[in-house]
Write an enzyme that holds these catalytic residues in place. Structure first.
Site, PDB file in Angstrom:
ATOM      1  N   GLY B  44       0.793  -1.226   0.000  1.00 47.67           N
ATOM      2  CA  GLY B  44       0.000   0.000   0.000  1.00 47.67           C
ATOM      3  C   GLY B  44       0.824   1.274   0.000  1.00 47.67           C
ATOM      4  N   CYS B 253     -27.801  -9.408 -15.410  1.00 49.38           N
ATOM      5  CA  CYS B 253     -27.289  -9.083 -16.742  1.00 49.38           C
ATOM      6  C   CYS B 253     -28.294  -9.534 -17.795  1.00 49.38           C
ATOM      7  CB  CYS B 253     -25.948  -9.786 -16.956  1.00 49.38           C
ATOM      8  SG  CYS B 253     -25.354  -9.710 -18.662  1.00 49.38           S
ATOM      9  N   CYS B 256     -26.405 -12.544 -19.973  1.00 47.63           N
ATOM     10  CA  CYS B 256     -26.013 -13.844 -19.416  1.00 47.63           C
ATOM     11  C   CYS B 256     -26.772 -14.197 -18.144  1.00 47.63           C
ATOM     12  CB  CYS B 256     -24.513 -13.909 -19.173  1.00 47.63           C
ATOM     13  SG  CYS B 256     -23.994 -13.055 -17.684  1.00 47.63           S
ATOM     14  N   CYS B 278     -23.161  -7.172 -18.209  1.00 42.77           N
ATOM     15  CA  CYS B 278     -21.876  -7.280 -17.513  1.00 42.77           C
ATOM     16  C   CYS B 278     -20.869  -6.305 -18.117  1.00 42.77           C
ATOM     17  CB  CYS B 278     -21.292  -8.684 -17.671  1.00 42.77           C
ATOM     18  SG  CYS B 278     -22.195  -9.978 -16.841  1.00 42.77           S
ATOM     19  N   CYS B 284     -18.966 -12.330 -19.347  1.00 40.78           N
ATOM     20  CA  CYS B 284     -20.318 -12.451 -19.886  1.00 40.78           C
ATOM     21  C   CYS B 284     -20.334 -13.480 -21.030  1.00 40.78           C
ATOM     22  CB  CYS B 284     -20.792 -11.083 -20.377  1.00 40.78           C
ATOM     23  SG  CYS B 284     -22.572 -10.950 -20.581  1.00 40.78           S
TER      24      CYS B 284
END
Ligand SMILES: Nc1ncnc2c1ncn2[C@@H]1O[C@H](COP(=O)(O)OP(=O)(O)OP(=O)(O)O)[C@@H](O)[C@H]1O
Ligand SMILES: [Mg+2]
Ligand SMILES: [Zn+2]
Lengths: 256, 297
Positions: B44, B253, B256, B278, B284
């Protein structure tokens, strides 16, 4: 009892030789000390030294912590020193835009110190902010407003709330009322005087206004060319100044 | 750490690439790898590096491109996504750039890729050990919003003074009634450094936590690299009474039928018709290939 704050031989000289020379002072808990002197005499430099925002060339600053131990701030670790400064100390600046976060709401300005020491409950932070805004006479309805829309007097009161929310024991103030209208000044001084008495705050207040010094302070330091030339109880120094320079200062006020 | 997961690091230490493989010269790549190793060692933390000019504008993710160039080896398979899609101009250009300068294999499949460079999304398909996810980062400093002075933000990181991040969230709630930050939502890495996850939607934040893949972040213009090593704790900042939550979509979605993915709104005709699909196009397509169907398919 050891004093709350004790500065010894504080010196900071700028290139050119001006600044602050071998200033020593002591402050007890709940005591208000005024620092007066003409423009350029080193008052703000002294305050910046006390706040450890400016590195001293020489000297030491002993501060009595809440647990009673006394530490030299100039040798304290940075993390500990910064934590102390934003919890146990406050700093009210003449220019409120330097003392506030202008991009943050009034409530956020007050809440910042709480969040800095780990407050993580939004509702509680907000409650504390609202409470403090009320104490400095800012309507709760303004708490989500930006200080950009605040008057000079309101900004100073917001600075006060922002500093006092962590219940500090020592507050430094640099000309907190200058530049404000006389009636606004009077109201602000009243508020400061009330809070200082109620909370038992120790204060070092820099002012060029001897009337402010007289109203707020117990003791006074007179500075000239970076040095302290006279000090004592406020009433005594102002009523019966010893140094010729102080006599001049006092008489010019009387003349004004 | 398992043997598999060290693969991401081995590539850094060994200098797997040949001369000028992946556009940058070997010396530059070594410099960048050293920055990456340091970043991995201090999760980080923003490590400065001497960012090079790349033959593309900064907005195209030159930081990510340099990190990718420094970690790619001949055996790697590269995937590049932009907003979840493999076929935007940006994604195609970067993929072609690496195919041309290093001749490595490219793919659109998350599972088949060993290195994935991304802008704005983390793939839906759970990443695995040995994979490297490289983020393109425009603004690495999460504290900048409220503290523009870099000397001060650096000190705040050094001393873990992160109250200001919560001031930002406080302002959000005060203004909107809830934490309205939906992109670049700040996280704390390994309980220490607060990090900007780059402009990914906060929907993806939970995927950063305990992720088996190595996550690397490159900011070209700002000359910073930071990292999240595999299996590192990544926590989104929050208030006790306003906990972190991810976006929810009120429908699956349309193509899908997935109900657990990040959706983009797509306009389907010039009469204002629109569907939600998606944003991860590869995910997808894989689902549809496996027989899943949404209401518009
Ligand atoms: N950064 C600096 N570099 C050089 N000289 C400085 C610097 N800051 C202040 N000085 C000078 O040091 C002297 C003391 O300044 P200081 O600001 O402490 O005075 P002051 O008593 O607060 O004055 P005022 O009443 O005008 O606020 C002045 O002569 C000032 O011009
Ligand atoms: Mg001054
Ligand atoms: Zn889909």
């Amino acid at each position: 009892m050891t004093p709350l704050l004790s500065a010894r031989g504080l010196t900071k000289l700028y290139p050119g030789g001006r600044g602050c020379r071998e200033v020593s002072l002591e402050l007890d808990a709940g005591e208000v000390l005024a620092v007066v002197g003409e423009s350029g005499s080193g008052k703000s430099t002294l305050l910046s030294l006390l706040a450890t925002e400016l590195a001293a060339d020489a000297g030491r600053i002993d501060y009595r912590l809440r647990d009673g131990t006394v530490r030299d701030l100039l040798v304290l670790g940075e993390a500990e020193r910064r934590l102390l400064l934003r919890t146990d100390w406050g700093f009210i600046r003449q220019d409120a835009t330097q003392g506030l976060r202008m991009a943050v709401s009034a409530g956020g300005n007050v809440g910042e110190r709480l969040m800095a020491v780990g407050a993580r409950h939004y509702g509680n932070i907000r409650e504390a902010a609202r409470d403090w805004l009320e104490r400095v006479e800012i309507a709760p309805a303004r708490m989500d407003d930006s200080p950009r829309g605040f008057s000079g007097g309101m900004r100073q009161r917001l600075q006060i709330a922002r500093n006092l929310v962590t219940q500090p024991r020592l507050v430094l103030m640099d000309e907190p009322t200058s530049g404000l209208d006389v009636s606004v000044q009077a109201r602000l001084l009243d508020l400061i005087r009330g809070l200082v008495a109620e909370l038992g705050l120790a204060v070092v207040i820099v002012t060029h206004d001897l009337a402010v010094a007289r109203l707020l302070s117990h003791r006074i330091l007179v500075m000239k060319d970076g040095r302290v030339i006279e000090s004592g109880l406020t009433d005594q120094v102002l009523d019966d100044p010893a140094a010729p320079y102080t006599q001049l200062l006092v008489s010019s006020v009387l003349a004004a | 750490m398992t043997a598999m997961s060290t693969r991401g690091f081995a590539r850094l230490a060994s200098g797997a690439a040949g001369t000028n493989f992946g556009y940058l010269d070997e010396q530059t790549k070594r410099m960048i790898r050293r920055a990456i190793l340091k970043a991995v060692a201090i999760p980080g933390y923003q490590v400065p590096f001497a960012s090079r000019e790349m033959p593309m504008p900064y907005g195209w993710g030159t930081g990510g491109v340099q990190v990718t160039a420094a970690v790619l080896g001949p055996a790697d398979v590269l995937k590049v996504i932009d907003q979840g899609s493999d076929d935007t101009t940006n994604a195609v250009s970067i993929r072609q750039f690496f195919a041309r300068t290093s001749g490595i294999a490219t793919t659109t499949s998350t599972a088949a890729a060993s290195v994935i460079q991304t802008r704005h999304r983390i793939p839906e398909h759970r990443l695995k050990e040995g994979q490297v996810l490289v983020y393109q980062v425009p603004i690495p400093e999460p504290l900048r919003f409220l503290e523009p002075r870099e000397t001060e933000t650096r000190r705040m990181h050094a001393l873990s003074e992160y109250g200001l991040m919560h001031v930002k969230l406080y302002e959000d709630i005060a203004r909107h009634g809830h934490i309205a930050t939906t992109y670049a939502y700040p996280v704390q890495v390994a309980g220490r450094y607060v990090m900007d996850p780059s402009p990914t939607p906060k929907f993806d934040n939970p995927k950063m936590d305990d992720c088996p893949a190595l996550q690397l972040f490159g900011a070209g213009r700002e000359r910073r690299i930071y990292a999240v090593p595999p299996y590192t704790r990544v926590r989104s900042l929050e208030f006790e009474d306003h906990p972190f939550t991810v976006q929810r979509f009120d429908r699956p979605c349309a193509l899908c039928g997935a109900a657990d993915t990040y959706l983009d709104e797509v306009v389907t005709d010039d009469r204002g018709g629109r569907i939600f699909v998606c944003s991860d196009t590869d995910h997808c397509e894989e689902r549809r290939a496996a027989g899943h169907r949404g209401e518009a398919a």
